[in-house]
Write an enzyme that holds these catalytic residues in place. Structure first.
Site, short mmCIF file in Angstrom:
data_model
loop_
_atom_site.label_atom_id
_atom_site.label_comp_id
_atom_site.label_asym_id
_atom_site.label_seq_id
_atom_site.Cartn_x
_atom_site.Cartn_y
_atom_site.Cartn_z
N CYS A 423 -26.39 24.68 100.54
CA CYS A 423 -26.28 25.95 101.27
C CYS A 423 -27.62 26.29 101.89
O CYS A 423 -28.50 26.86 101.24
CB CYS A 423 -25.82 27.07 100.33
SG CYS A 423 -25.64 28.68 101.16
N CYS A 426 -28.35 30.05 102.03
CA CYS A 426 -28.77 30.66 100.76
C CYS A 426 -30.23 30.33 100.44
O CYS A 426 -31.00 31.21 100.06
CB CYS A 426 -27.89 30.18 99.62
SG CYS A 426 -26.13 30.41 99.90
N ASP A 427 -30.59 29.08 100.57
CA ASP A 427 -31.86 28.61 100.02
C ASP A 427 -32.90 28.23 101.06
O ASP A 427 -34.04 27.91 100.71
CB ASP A 427 -31.60 27.39 99.12
CG ASP A 427 -30.58 27.69 98.03
OD1 ASP A 427 -30.49 28.85 97.64
OD2 ASP A 427 -29.88 26.75 97.60
#
Length: 689
Positions: A423, A426-427
């Protein structure tokens, strides 16, 4: 009126003073350090920290769960949120490499962390463990108690030796400012003495409930936080006779005064925040069992699942949505959603999913943060969940979507959360100004590369073929981007890592030189081994993160042996032509679990709507889902059927036989008796339901 108002103010004053937000949003590194120090030295409460990002799908799903858990443990733990986009220094200090990351602090030191959408059950389990540990370490062994103890078990022990033993315990404290034998060292010393002398010294609570109530306002201030704060004076340098004049103050003194005033303003701001201002969406409906089978259960929280929930809720089916906190593919889509009709420009995947969820809740759907692990065919169907238990339902819509495929190479599994991710939204920000690698050649890989190119210093896209499978628009954007380099005909053979040590009180409050045995070791990415598929040449390629985007596999493994699957596409559920119905009566499939061709958000939403319509038709054709309504009608009919029965048959017979016009008493014509009957009927029905 004035005495009443005065009484109200005085009665509400304790709540106003002690009120603090359930979850505190930290806005600076200094504020975070003060908070750790405060709860290490003044309350002993554990501090639970959620490192998040607004662009992270799983973070958004975990937010209401974090809030709910904070409410449950209001007086037993302190809950804090740190925005990794705004607090990059804290993210770097605690080596946050995956979102969301939950870190648990006790005594000013980090003792544990959990990575990813761990769900409500996982978070509660972690917090409960920390609370128990905090209670166990909330002890102090005083020198007087130790002296008294030795007087009973070993009177020959010299006072100097007793003081030396006590000092060793004091020196083991994680903070230099603590001058007592407390917590783990005190428990350890007590256990050793008990083993040696068959009895233990008396340990007393370090912090009482009163201490925690008066000091756990979350302000993170110093020793005077529980005292009434005076208004800041216009110029403390002029009114304070002992202090220097402003023009005579050194730079250090000015900075100290400025920091002090900023702390006071932030503390006052936190104290004035509404403790309930961050409560979950007021339209949220939590699920409780009615004792009857559900009319519809929807498995999944993507476009297909929410579309089915919206259509089912509007049809009065009151669908229960079982959706895990980690979200799905669209939830992790960080680039703008450009191919979904009616969506305004600039809308991202997480925002679109959040709007779908809000719409479903508005029409009466209920949500449970859980996943199905098994479905037992029958009527009704039985859905076995991971945490909630077994739930019966007449219809089930399977919209669990697909999960990311992994490379299955050495080092990949070990470093998930340490630089290996699926992801980028997300990261990705955690690797700002660093070199990252993206593996894949489809739309997902193109989107990840474009997201990462915004913040990372360099993005290398590794693809095993000599051409992308992605759409031309996305592929052209990647090829034209100056920060993205493409390695054609190349595969990843191994992900290389290194161990880094995150000391328990790393960067925290009150650091000292005492060796900490609770050092946390993390394994993070340092590079990859690449192989050219044509020449078979291998090379070690340095990078700080690897984002895998090589496609998805339908999340249908829990249905093996239950439904029929497509012969041409293993893992995809087979449905009847022109319908979403599966081989199991009452079970319907929508979205990527059944669509092996298109696999788009818009087609999944259409499948979800179709599945809800098919489920509604199935219930109507089989006369299912009306058990509760039928019982209510039957109870009311029984209660009302006695309205024509006379209360005194003999009197009625006599009167009728006599043929006279004399009025006789009939309880059913008595207004008071009628009101009592109606009240009894309401109470009976309520009790039965």
């Amino acid at each position: 009126m004035f005495p009443l108002a005065r009484w109200l103010v005085l009665s509400l004053l304790p709540w106003i003073i002690l009120a603090r937000p359930l979850v505190r949003n930290v806005r600076s590194t200094h504020e975070f350090d003060r908070l750790l120090k405060k709860h290490s030295e003044e309350t002993g409460l554990p501090v639970i920290v959620d490192f998040y990002s607004d662009s992270c799908g799983p973070c958004r799903m975990m937010a209401p769960i974090f809030q709910k858990t904070a409410k449950k443990y209001l007086d037993k733990a302190v809950f804090v949120k740190v925005d990794t986009n705004a607090q990059y220094e804290l993210s770097s200090r605690y080596q946050i490499r995956s979102l969301p990351t939950f870190q648990f602090f006790l005594g000013g030191r980090k003792v544990h962390q959990a990575v990813g959408g761990i769900g409500e059950g996982g978070l509660i389990q972690e917090v409960d463990s920390m609370v128990r540990q905090a209670e166990a370490e909330n002890v102090v062994l005083s020198l007087d108690a130790l002296t008294e103890y030795y007087g009973k078990v070993d009177a020959s022990k010299a006072a100097e030796d007793i003081a030396t033993v006590h000092k060793k315990c004091v020196d083991m404290a994680t903070s230099k400012s603590v001058k007592e034998c407390v917590g783990g060292p005190a428990n350890q010393l007590a256990r050793r003495l008990k083993k040696k002398y068959k009895s233990a010294p008396k340990l007393t609570p370090r912090f009482t409930e009163e201490d925690r109530k008066t000091k756990s306002d979350g302000s993170g201030g110093g020793d005077d936080d529980d005292k009434p704060k005076e208004k800041p004076k216009a110029s403390s340098s002029k009114t304070n006779a002992s202090g220097p004049n402003l023009h005579m103050a050194t730079k250090e003194q000015l900075m100290e005064e400025l920091e002090k005033r900023m702390d006071e303003e932030r503390d006052a701001q936190v104290e004035n925040e509404d403790p309930l201002e961050d409560e979950a969406n007021p339209e949220f409906h939590s699920w409780t069992s009615s004792g009857y089978p559900e009319k519809m259960i929807v498995l999944g929280g993507g476009p297909a699942g929410w579309a089915a929930a919206i259509y089912g809720a509007r049809a009065g089916l009151k669908p229960l949505v079982l959706s895990p906190s980690m979200g799905g593919q669209l939830q992790g889509k960080g680039v703008e959603v450009e191919n979904y009709p009616g969506v305004s420009l600039g809308t991202t995947g997480p925002a679109l999913v959040a709007d779908m969820r809000k719409q479903a809740l508005h029409f009466g759907a209920t949500v449970e943060d859980d996943i199905a692990i098994k479905i037992i065919p029958g009527q009704p169907l039985k859905v076995v969940t991971n945490a909630t238990g077994t739930i019966e339902s007449h219809t089930v819509v399977v919209a669990t979507g697909a999960e990311a495929n992994w490379l299955q190479v050495p080092g990949e599994y070990e470093m998930r959360g340490g630089g290996v991710s699926s992801c980028a939204t997300c990261d990705g920000f955690l690797f700002a100004k660093q070199h990252v690698v993206v593996v894949g050649g489809g739309d997902a890989a193109m989107e990840d590369a474009l997201v990462l190119a915004r913040t990372s210093s360099r993005v290398t896209l590794v693809h095993r073929r000599d051409a992308f499978r992605a759409s031309k628009v996305l592929a052209d954007r990647v090829l034209d981007h100056p920060n993205i380099e493409v390695r054609w005909n190349t595969t990843v053979l191994e992900i290389l890592g290194k161990e880094v040590e995150a000391t328990a009180n790393e960067g925290g409050a009150g650091g000292d030189d005492v060796e900490d045995l609770d050092t946390i070791k993390l394994k993070v990415v340092r590079g990859v081994v690449l192989e050219d598929v044509t020449t078979k040449k291998r090379e070690t390629f340095e990078c700080q993160a690897v984002f895998v985007a090589i496609g998805h596999t339908p999340t249908t493994s829990f249905l093996k042996g239950v439904v029929e699957f497509q012969d041409a596409h293993p893992g995809y559920i087979a449905t009847r032509p022109g319908s979403t119905a599966t081989s199991v009566p009452g079970l319907f499939a929508a979205g990527d679990v059944a669509d092996a061709v298109y696999r788009q958000a818009i087609t999944s939403a259409g499948n979800g709507a179709a599945a809800a319509l098919d489920a509604e038709r199935y219930l109507s054709e089989h006369g299912l889902g009306t058990e509760q309504d039928d019982l209510e009608a039957e109870l009311l009919a029984e209660l009302l059927s006695g309205s024509d029965i006379p209360s005194s048959p003999s009197a009625h017979t006599i009167g009728a036989a006599a043929g006279d016009d004399e009025e006789y008493y009939n309880v059913y014509n008595d207004a008071e008796a009628k009101a009592q009957r109606q009240q009894f009927a309401r109470e009976s029905v309520k009790a039965e339901l």
